[in-house]
Write a protein that holds these residues in place. Structure first.
Motif, PDB file in Angstrom:
ATOM      1  N   ASP A 132      44.074  38.741  32.081  1.00 26.12           N
ATOM      2  CA  ASP A 132      43.436  39.018  30.794  1.00 26.12           C
ATOM      3  C   ASP A 132      43.427  37.775  29.913  1.00 26.12           C
ATOM      4  O   ASP A 132      44.397  37.013  29.877  1.00 26.12           O
TER       5      ASP A 132
ATOM      6  N   HIS B  98      38.393  33.529  46.750  1.00 26.40           N
ATOM      7  CA  HIS B  98      38.672  33.931  45.372  1.00 26.40           C
ATOM      8  C   HIS B  98      37.533  34.832  44.935  1.00 26.40           C
ATOM      9  O   HIS B  98      36.361  34.496  45.113  1.00 26.40           O
ATOM     10  N   THR B  99      37.865  35.979  44.375  1.00 25.04           N
ATOM     11  CA  THR B  99      36.834  36.950  43.997  1.00 25.04           C
ATOM     12  C   THR B  99      36.501  36.915  42.513  1.00 25.04           C
ATOM     13  O   THR B  99      35.700  37.723  42.043  1.00 25.04           O
ATOM     14  N   GLY B 100      37.110  35.982  41.769  1.00 23.50           N
ATOM     15  CA  GLY B 100      36.804  35.888  40.349  1.00 23.50           C
ATOM     16  C   GLY B 100      37.583  36.856  39.493  1.00 23.50           C
ATOM     17  O   GLY B 100      37.176  37.140  38.360  1.00 23.50           O
ATOM     18  N   ASP B 101      38.703  37.358  40.007  1.00 24.89           N
ATOM     19  CA  ASP B 101      39.572  38.237  39.220  1.00 24.89           C
ATOM     20  C   ASP B 101      40.665  37.387  38.579  1.00 24.89           C
ATOM     21  O   ASP B 101      41.485  36.784  39.280  1.00 24.89           O
ATOM     22  N   PHE B 102      40.682  37.347  37.251  1.00 21.62           N
ATOM     23  CA  PHE B 102      41.622  36.505  36.526  1.00 21.62           C
ATOM     24  C   PHE B 102      42.455  37.344  35.557  1.00 21.62           C
ATOM     25  O   PHE B 102      42.048  38.443  35.171  1.00 21.62           O
TER      26      PHE B 102
ATOM     27  N   MET C 200      31.216  37.004  36.299  1.00 27.07           N
ATOM     28  CA  MET C 200      32.620  37.156  36.693  1.00 27.07           C
ATOM     29  C   MET C 200      33.513  37.321  35.467  1.00 27.07           C
ATOM     30  O   MET C 200      34.540  38.005  35.526  1.00 27.07           O
TER      31      MET C 200
ATOM     32  N   LEU D 235      33.147  41.055  34.787  1.00 31.20           N
ATOM     33  CA  LEU D 235      33.731  41.889  35.836  1.00 31.20           C
ATOM     34  C   LEU D 235      35.247  41.773  35.873  1.00 31.20           C
ATOM     35  O   LEU D 235      35.949  42.731  36.209  1.00 31.20           O
ATOM     36  N   SER D 236      35.771  40.595  35.546  1.00 33.50           N
ATOM     37  CA  SER D 236      37.215  40.396  35.577  1.00 33.50           C
ATOM     38  C   SER D 236      37.923  41.267  34.554  1.00 33.50           C
ATOM     39  O   SER D 236      39.056  41.703  34.775  1.00 33.50           O
ATOM     40  N   SER D 237      37.239  41.541  33.431  1.00 39.25           N
ATOM     41  CA  SER D 237      37.838  42.362  32.379  1.00 39.25           C
ATOM     42  C   SER D 237      36.730  43.042  31.582  1.00 39.25           C
ATOM     43  O   SER D 237      36.393  42.605  30.480  1.00 39.25           O
TER      44      SER D 237
ATOM     45  N   ASP E 104      32.351  43.642  48.061  1.00 36.42           N
ATOM     46  CA  ASP E 104      32.289  45.092  48.252  1.00 36.42           C
ATOM     47  C   ASP E 104      31.345  45.512  49.374  1.00 36.42           C
ATOM     48  O   ASP E 104      31.425  46.650  49.855  1.00 36.42           O
TER      49      ASP E 104
ATOM     50  N   ARG F  85      32.751  39.477  43.470  1.00 36.42           N
ATOM     51  CA  ARG F  85      33.214  40.829  43.741  1.00 36.42           C
ATOM     52  C   ARG F  85      32.097  41.751  44.253  1.00 36.42           C
ATOM     53  O   ARG F  85      32.320  42.507  45.210  1.00 36.42           O
TER      54      ARG F  85
END
Length: 383
Positions: free
Chosen positions: A171, A165-169, A190, A193-195, A153, A149
């Protein structure tokens, strides 16, 4: 020639055991689960083995890792494999799901899905093995390249030519980072950053050492053999200063006797931390603790090798998950989430300084990711 799968014992042993902590996984439970998985899956995996650059014995390593994760998740979430759920209870807490980073041949994802755990895996290159799995498993294996991420940016990614894939998973997702090379040190980053309000738990098995820009990089070993254990209670400013002046030193070559002595020493804990993989594990643990993770290190004994694995967030998840029946757990203040994000960005900015900043490191990362997708880079053959 018939290919035979051979095996040795497999276990997951905490290096430091807390007598007050009942969440540690018993080695005999892992061994029993491994024996069951081997009996159920090994022969089929051998019959349908299609990878030309990998040994079929590597399937046993994935079976052993699956056994470790199944028993780890049992202790963390109360989750049971499908074979033990003869009469599902309404009170059973659902497993939150997993993601396998750089999943390679996909065997680990296949086994975990067949055992009843929901999740997915992604890799920069699609593997031939994926085609041998049932359709419902193939749907959970994705060909994508990971771009962190912080790099997204600052980049223009309109013409990548491949899904990213930006590593957003979701919860509570459990992150598996097994021999993920470039993604190893990024894993705790990640996860946070994801949560930021509730960082995701992770399981890391380090291998090839890479920097945050994706290039080969040998991290220096900890100054003391127990520095990794003490880093959480140490001086953060001193640790940051030490990290800032890291040198990419390479080990000196020697005669065969000296090299053999080094290999023997690496099998001890202090020797392991002085090896390339051990130094990578120490660096990953240091980054995770700086972000705010409670990290445990374990000896992971598999049919292929003895390695050190890192588990992040286990104690918190175990405590909160069962207490709150699978909810997000204790509420986190906005200030705490902001603090996690601030710590993450400080780490990323510092680690990218050696390349001239985040922008330069991001461009280097993308070029390497593209080469891996085209099959021109070095794709790890351990899975």
């Amino acid at each position: 020639m018939e290919r035979r799968l051979t095996s040795r014992n497999v276990s997951l042993d905490w290096v430091e055991r807390d007598n007050q902590d009942e969440g540690n996984v018993s080695a005999h439970l892992i061994q029993n689960t491994y024996a069951r998985l081997k009996l159920q899956y090994a022969e089929k995996l051998r019959q349908y083995w299609v990878e030309q650059l990998e040994s079929p014995n590597q399937a046993l390593e994935q079976l052993s890792l699956a056994a470790c994760l199944i028993e780890l998740w049992r202790s963390m979430y109360g989750a049971q494999p499908a074979t033990e759920q003869e009469q599902p209870s309404k009170n059973t807490v659902p497993f939150p799901g997993f993601v396998d980073l750089a999943c390679g041949n996909g065997i680990l994802v296949y086994i975990l899905l067949m055992e009843g755990y929901k999740g997915l895996g992604f890799d920069a290159c699609r593997r031939m093995t994926w085609e041998t799995f049932p359709a419902e498993v193939q749907e959970c294996l994705e060909e994508k390249i990971f771009i962190p991420r912080p790099f997204v940016d600052v980049l223009d990614l309109q013409e990548m030519g491949v899904e990213i894939h930006t590593g957003d998973f979701p919860d509570n997702t459990f992150i598996i980072s097994d021999h993920a090379d470039e993604l190893t040190v990024w894993t705790p980053i990640m996860a946070a950053l994801s949560s930021p309000s509730s960082p995701l738990p992770f399981f890391v098995v380090p291998c090839c050492s890479r920097s945050l820009a994706g290039s080969s990089y040998r991290y220096p070993p900890p100054k003391e053999s127990n520095s990794v254990q003490q880093s959480a209670n140490g001086n953060p400013a001193a640790r940051k200063a030490y990290d800032a002046i890291e040198q990419n030193s390479q080990p000196a070559s020697g005669d065969l006797r000296a090299l053999r002595a080094i290999k023997i020493e690496e099998k001890t804990e202090s020797g392991f931390l002085n090896s390339m993989i051990g130094s990578l594990a120490a660096k990953t643990m240091s980054v995770a603790e700086e972000i705010g993770f409670d990290v445990e290190k374990t000896w992971l004994r598999t049919p292929g090798a003895i390695n050190m694995a890192l588990i992040g967030g286990r104690r918190r998840v175990t405590r909160e998950w069962l207490k709150n029946a699978g909810s997000r757990g204790s509420p986190t203040t906005r200030e705490q989430a902001d603090s996690v994000f601030k710590n993450v960005m400080e780490v990323v900015e510092r680690e990218c300084l050696k390349y001239g900043g985040i922008q330069v490191a991001a461009n280097l990362w993308v070029e390497r990711a593209k080469s891996l997708h085209r099959g021109q880079g070095t794709v790890h053959q351990a899975k």
